[in-house]
Each structure stands twice: as structure tokens, then as C-alpha cells.
Motif scaffolding. Sequence first.
Motif, PDB file in Angstrom:
ATOM      1  N   LEU A 190       0.844  -1.200   0.000  1.00 53.15           N
ATOM      2  CA  LEU A 190       0.000   0.000   0.000  1.00 53.15           C
ATOM      3  C   LEU A 190       0.879   1.249   0.000  1.00 53.15           C
ATOM      4  CD1 LEU A 190      -2.944   0.813   0.010  1.00 53.15           C
ATOM      5  CD2 LEU A 190      -2.925   0.709   2.489  1.00 53.15           C
ATOM      6  N   SER A 191       0.989   1.899  -1.153  1.00 59.45           N
ATOM      7  CA  SER A 191       1.935   3.022  -1.284  1.00 59.45           C
ATOM      8  C   SER A 191       1.279   4.374  -1.557  1.00 59.45           C
ATOM      9  CB  SER A 191       2.920   2.725  -2.413  1.00 59.45           C
ATOM     10  OG  SER A 191       2.230   2.666  -3.649  1.00 59.45           O
ATOM     11  N   PHE A 192       0.062   4.393  -2.038  1.00 61.79           N
ATOM     12  CA  PHE A 192      -0.619   5.645  -2.397  1.00 61.79           C
ATOM     13  C   PHE A 192       0.316   6.559  -3.188  1.00 61.79           C
ATOM     14  CE2 PHE A 192      -3.233   4.634   1.469  1.00 61.79           C
ATOM     15  CZ  PHE A 192      -4.397   4.357   0.781  1.00 61.79           C
ATOM     16  N   ARG A 193       0.808   6.055  -4.280  1.00 58.70           N
ATOM     17  CA  ARG A 193       1.816   6.773  -5.067  1.00 58.70           C
ATOM     18  C   ARG A 193       1.356   8.123  -5.584  1.00 58.70           C
ATOM     19  NH1 ARG A 193       0.568   2.251  -8.546  1.00 58.70           N
ATOM     20  NH2 ARG A 193      -0.792   2.961 -10.207  1.00 58.70           N
ATOM     21  N   TYR A 194       0.062   8.366  -5.673  1.00 53.49           N
ATOM     22  CA  TYR A 194      -0.427   9.641  -6.195  1.00 53.49           C
ATOM     23  C   TYR A 194      -0.576  10.714  -5.115  1.00 53.49           C
ATOM     24  CZ  TYR A 194      -1.367   6.995 -10.411  1.00 53.49           C
ATOM     25  OH  TYR A 194      -1.230   6.213 -11.527  1.00 53.49           O
ATOM     26  N   LEU A 195      -0.402  10.345  -3.854  1.00 56.80           N
ATOM     27  CA  LEU A 195      -0.502  11.339  -2.784  1.00 56.80           C
ATOM     28  C   LEU A 195       0.819  12.082  -2.637  1.00 56.80           C
ATOM     29  CD1 LEU A 195      -2.470   9.506   0.056  1.00 56.80           C
ATOM     30  CD2 LEU A 195      -3.359  10.856  -1.837  1.00 56.80           C
ATOM     31  N   SER A 196       0.732  13.325  -2.222  1.00 56.13           N
ATOM     32  CA  SER A 196       1.944  14.114  -1.986  1.00 56.13           C
ATOM     33  C   SER A 196       2.673  13.592  -0.757  1.00 56.13           C
ATOM     34  CB  SER A 196       1.578  15.585  -1.775  1.00 56.13           C
ATOM     35  OG  SER A 196       0.918  15.744  -0.524  1.00 56.13           O
ATOM     36  N   ASP A 197       3.949  13.933  -0.657  1.00 58.22           N
ATOM     37  CA  ASP A 197       4.718  13.557   0.540  1.00 58.22           C
ATOM     38  C   ASP A 197       4.035  14.078   1.796  1.00 58.22           C
ATOM     39  OD1 ASP A 197       6.633  12.350  -1.013  1.00 58.22           O
ATOM     40  OD2 ASP A 197       8.203  13.832  -0.612  1.00 58.22           O
ATOM     41  N   GLU A 198       3.582  15.322   1.758  1.00 59.50           N
ATOM     42  CA  GLU A 198       2.966  15.928   2.938  1.00 59.50           C
ATOM     43  C   GLU A 198       1.726  15.163   3.372  1.00 59.50           C
ATOM     44  OE1 GLU A 198       4.184  17.654   0.312  1.00 59.50           O
ATOM     45  OE2 GLU A 198       5.889  18.448   1.449  1.00 59.50           O
ATOM     46  N   ASP A 199       0.879  14.809   2.410  1.00 55.55           N
ATOM     47  CA  ASP A 199      -0.342  14.076   2.740  1.00 55.55           C
ATOM     48  C   ASP A 199      -0.020  12.683   3.278  1.00 55.55           C
ATOM     49  OD1 ASP A 199      -2.102  16.123   2.038  1.00 55.55           O
ATOM     50  OD2 ASP A 199      -2.221  15.459  -0.054  1.00 55.55           O
ATOM     51  N   LEU A 200       0.903  11.988   2.624  1.00 52.84           N
ATOM     52  CA  LEU A 200       1.221  10.625   3.045  1.00 52.84           C
ATOM     53  C   LEU A 200       1.951  10.616   4.393  1.00 52.84           C
ATOM     54  CD1 LEU A 200       0.811   7.730   2.146  1.00 52.84           C
ATOM     55  CD2 LEU A 200       3.099   7.791   1.180  1.00 52.84           C
ATOM     56  N   LEU A 201       2.869  11.545   4.599  1.00 55.09           N
ATOM     57  CA  LEU A 201       3.593  11.579   5.872  1.00 55.09           C
ATOM     58  C   LEU A 201       2.685  12.011   7.023  1.00 55.09           C
ATOM     59  CD1 LEU A 201       7.027  12.957   4.656  1.00 55.09           C
ATOM     60  CD2 LEU A 201       6.495  10.628   5.407  1.00 55.09           C
ATOM     61  N   SER A 202       1.727  12.865   6.739  1.00 52.50           N
ATOM     62  CA  SER A 202       0.738  13.228   7.766  1.00 52.50           C
ATOM     63  C   SER A 202      -0.070  11.997   8.173  1.00 52.50           C
ATOM     64  CB  SER A 202      -0.185  14.321   7.229  1.00 52.50           C
ATOM     65  OG  SER A 202      -1.247  14.547   8.107  1.00 52.50           O
ATOM     66  N   MET A 203      -0.472  11.224   7.182  1.00 52.72           N
ATOM     67  CA  MET A 203      -1.204   9.986   7.460  1.00 52.72           C
ATOM     68  C   MET A 203      -0.306   9.013   8.225  1.00 52.72           C
ATOM     69  SD  MET A 203      -3.486   7.576   4.858  1.00 52.72           S
ATOM     70  CE  MET A 203      -3.019   8.537   3.484  1.00 52.72           C
ATOM     71  N   ALA A 204       0.962   8.929   7.844  1.00 50.95           N
ATOM     72  CA  ALA A 204       1.911   8.042   8.523  1.00 50.95           C
ATOM     73  C   ALA A 204       2.025   8.416   9.998  1.00 50.95           C
ATOM     74  CB  ALA A 204       3.278   8.114   7.856  1.00 50.95           C
ATOM     75  N   SER A 205       2.092   9.690  10.284  1.00 51.78           N
ATOM     76  CA  SER A 205       2.194  10.162  11.668  1.00 51.78           C
ATOM     77  C   SER A 205       1.015   9.678  12.504  1.00 51.78           C
ATOM     78  CB  SER A 205       2.267  11.689  11.676  1.00 51.78           C
ATOM     79  OG  SER A 205       2.290  12.184  12.987  1.00 51.78           O
ATOM     80  N   ASP A 206      -0.163   9.760  11.934  1.00 52.82           N
ATOM     81  CA  ASP A 206      -1.364   9.285  12.638  1.00 52.82           C
ATOM     82  C   ASP A 206      -1.351   7.765  12.800  1.00 52.82           C
ATOM     83  OD1 ASP A 206      -2.220  11.899  12.760  1.00 52.82           O
ATOM     84  OD2 ASP A 206      -3.596  11.712  11.058  1.00 52.82           O
ATOM     85  N   PHE A 207      -0.913   7.058  11.774  1.00 55.02           N
ATOM     86  CA  PHE A 207      -0.903   5.599  11.831  1.00 55.02           C
ATOM     87  C   PHE A 207       0.089   5.081  12.876  1.00 55.02           C
ATOM     88  CE2 PHE A 207      -3.080   3.665   7.933  1.00 55.02           C
ATOM     89  CZ  PHE A 207      -4.020   4.668   7.897  1.00 55.02           C
ATOM     90  N   LEU A 208       1.149   5.829  13.132  1.00 58.14           N
ATOM     91  CA  LEU A 208       2.129   5.406  14.140  1.00 58.14           C
ATOM     92  C   LEU A 208       1.530   5.384  15.543  1.00 58.14           C
ATOM     93  CD1 LEU A 208       5.377   7.235  12.976  1.00 58.14           C
ATOM     94  CD2 LEU A 208       4.724   4.862  12.580  1.00 58.14           C
TER      95      LEU A 208
END
Length: 187
Positions: free
Chosen positions: A59-77
Motif C-alpha cells: 500500500l503506497s498511495f503513489r499519487y498522494l503528496s509527501d505531505e499528505d502521506l507523511l501526515s497519514m503516517a504520523s497518525d498511523f504510528l
Amino acid sequence: KKMTPVQKTAFLQEKPHLYYEEDLLHVRLLNELRDPQEARSAAEDFLCACTSWAITDGLSFRYLSDEDLLSMASDFLQNENEYAVRLGLLWILKRAPKRPDARQWVDLALQAKGQNDTKQLIDIKGWMLCEVMIYKPDLAWSILEDPAISRDVRLRAIAKCVESLRISNDDKEKLRALRKKLKEAKR
């Protein structure tokens, strides 16, 4: 490729899937999402039914920006689900090492625990540090030499770095010396 948008939507709502291949298709369809909110919701929903690291790692969500994906990553942690934590770590591993603010993301990832520091989480943190060594060696060395960082994570990172073809032989020699020092310190 032959699925209509209606068929895709219906398929994404069917969980859990019976076959591994259906989970792979599910991830493939999720990776096509372009809206950050839709991606977040779909990932959270899918993770409740996920039972394989191999599936989450796709699951990579390649079309999302770094900011959007890293924000989601922060929440998932912060999530209780080990798959969500691993996914957050994976997204940081894939997107953060090349960024100017890599230190912030790497520090956040190293603090992630999940329910406990499982072998899978130790492995992905080591993999992340190997990527950092490739793009930001000074940052990687400061982390690998920090005794506050888990010994297991540092040893795993060293192993990944030594195996890597993208790390210089000089750095590999220094890493082997650090590994020896870490192992002797445990005795």
C-alpha cells in the motif's frame, strides 16, 4: 483493468476477502486513489481486515503528496493495530529519507511502538535507517551511534546497510566495527 468504477467500489466494500490475491487486488485499487481523505479512510477500513505484512507493504498511495502521506503516517504510528504502525513506518521509509526535514520523520518513526516492538517493526526501522544512510549518512551515523536508540534496531540497520549495494565499502567497514562494539557491549 476491465473493472468499472461501480465494480471497483463494490469490490472495495467486500472485506475480509477470502483469497490472498483478492487482498492484492484491493491494495492495487487503493493505490489508485488520489484524494488524501478518501485514501486515509480506505486504508483505515482495510487495515481492520488485513492479516499479512506482504499485503500492507504494497500500500503506497503513489499519487498522494509527501505531505499528505507523511501526515497519514504520523497518525498511523499512534494506532494500536500493528499493521497500521508498520504501514506508517513504511511510508516514512519510502518518502522521508530524501527530504530536508528527514530528521523529524525518522525520530518520529523510531519512537513508534505498536503494541510492542515486534520483530517486524524492528526490521522496518532498520530498513528505514539503511535508506537514511544512503541519502543522509551524517544523520544515519548520529542515530546509529546514539545509545538511546534500541540496540536491536541499530544492529538490524547495520545488517541491512552491510547487505546494501548502495553503501560504500568504507562505510560498511565502519558499520562492521560499530556492530562489533555493540555486540561486545552486551557481554
